[in-house]
Write a protein that holds these residues in place. Structure first.
Motif, mmCIF file in Angstrom:
data_model
loop_
_atom_site.group_PDB
_atom_site.id
_atom_site.type_symbol
_atom_site.label_atom_id
_atom_site.label_comp_id
_atom_site.label_asym_id
_atom_site.label_seq_id
_atom_site.Cartn_x
_atom_site.Cartn_y
_atom_site.Cartn_z
ATOM 1 N N VAL A 1 1.072 -0.253 -5.336
ATOM 2 C CA VAL A 1 0.004 0.511 -4.876
ATOM 3 C C VAL A 1 -0.211 -0.694 -4.300
ATOM 4 O O VAL A 1 -0.545 -1.844 -5.768
ATOM 5 N N ALA B 1 1.082 -1.036 0.199
ATOM 6 C CA ALA B 1 0.029 -0.243 0.258
ATOM 7 C C ALA B 1 1.216 1.188 0.084
ATOM 8 O O ALA B 1 1.772 1.025 0.256
ATOM 9 N N TRP C 1 -6.099 9.465 -0.444
ATOM 10 C CA TRP C 1 -7.713 9.298 -0.461
ATOM 11 C C TRP C 1 -8.661 8.770 0.393
ATOM 12 O O TRP C 1 -9.583 8.884 0.748
ATOM 13 N N GLN D 1 -5.692 0.079 -2.668
ATOM 14 C CA GLN D 1 -6.483 1.452 -3.281
ATOM 15 C C GLN D 1 -6.634 1.449 -4.583
ATOM 16 O O GLN D 1 -7.531 2.713 -4.702
ATOM 17 N N LEU E 1 -0.755 7.587 -1.022
ATOM 18 C CA LEU E 1 -1.987 7.898 -1.485
ATOM 19 C C LEU E 1 -2.721 7.666 -0.889
ATOM 20 O O LEU E 1 -4.415 7.824 -0.971
ATOM 21 N N ALA E 2 -2.806 6.855 0.600
ATOM 22 C CA ALA E 2 -3.523 6.689 1.611
ATOM 23 C C ALA E 2 -3.986 8.001 2.060
ATOM 24 O O ALA E 2 -5.195 8.071 2.571
ATOM 25 N N GLU F 1 -10.547 1.262 -4.859
ATOM 26 C CA GLU F 1 -11.283 2.278 -3.503
ATOM 27 C C GLU F 1 -11.468 3.128 -4.869
ATOM 28 O O GLU F 1 -12.596 3.911 -4.454
#
Length: 249
Positions: A219, A154, A162, A223, A158-159, A226
């Protein structure tokens, strides 16, 4: 593609502001407003149909011209402002002052956004996610740095994005990310391919410098899922003919 969206979005719009056009043309990635129809939706979109230097493309490394490409000088030192759902992607707007230098020209970073699956391909390979970092010089000329994502761990940056993604077109949420966060979306090795292309969304304007970083970052499948769920469908334009263009590597 999200249904009922009438926002006119150009991938590399210089102002990087999402605008609701009172005379907006409905376009998307499937059906009657899909990529094959873009050039017929409006006279303003004709380049999508008749352009000879369109993006994205499939980068064939065996036929690319080997040369000594100068390093892209990244000068990212400002924070993010908002993440915006414009109905076609999730776009992160950047405070003024960051940019790149290429060809002796400074291009200011305006925004970055995402496509799933990737728009550009490398030797026929499609990636699960692609980010476009959109830059403009003082005259409005555009340079896009593309980053490919491959499945793996992950991505912590990006987390952060997101977690703030709006789930409805036209909405935006404030996003607090530092310049270091933005830089960490880029691979450590920033070797790249280069070609002349266009916007990958209407009006498909040409004259865009494309700089595709060779090395992907990771990624997770969750992710990508989502992001795709929020978009409602794939949001990538199919690859376009290379025609007489030369790819530099």
């Amino acid at each position: 593609m999200k249904k009922g969206v009438s926002f006119l979005f150009a991938t590399a719009i210089v102002s990087s502001v999402v605008m609701a056009d009172h005379h907006a043309i409905h376009w998307g990635y499937s059906g009657h407003g899909g990529p094959e129809q873009w050039g017929q939706l409006s006279d303003d979109y004709k380049m999508c149909m008749i352009g000879k230097n369109q993006s994205p493309i499939d980068i064939r490394t065996d036929t690319a011209y080997k040369t000594e490409l100068p390093a892209i000088r990244f000068d990212y030192h400002t924070a993010t402002e908002d993440v915006v759902d414009n109905g076609h992607t999730e776009q992160v707007d950047i405070e003024a002052g960051s940019g790149i230098t290429i060809d002796g020209i400074t291009f200011e970073l305006k925004q970055f956004h995402f496509h799933t699956p990737s728009e550009n391909r490398i030797d026929g390979r499609s990636f699960p996610l692609e980010a476009h970092f959109v830059h403009a010089d003082a005259h409005g000329n555009l340079a896009v740095v593309a980053v490919m994502f491959q499945y793996g761990k992950a991505n912590p940056i990006l987390a952060k994005i997101w977690s703030k993604m709006p789930k409805h077109a036209g909405r935006k949420h404030h996003l607090s990310m530092t310049a270091d966060d933005v830089k960490h979306l880029l691979p450590k090795n920033r070797a790249y391919y280069r070609f002349n292309g266009s916007l990958t969304t209407p009006p498909c304007s040409e004259g865009v410098r494309w700089l595709i970083l060779k090395h992907p970052v990771t990624v997770s499948k969750a992710q990508v899922r989502e992001f795709a769920n929020i978009m409602g469908d794939a949001n990538n334009r199919p690859v376009q003919p290379l025609n007489a263009r030369i790819i530099l590597k």
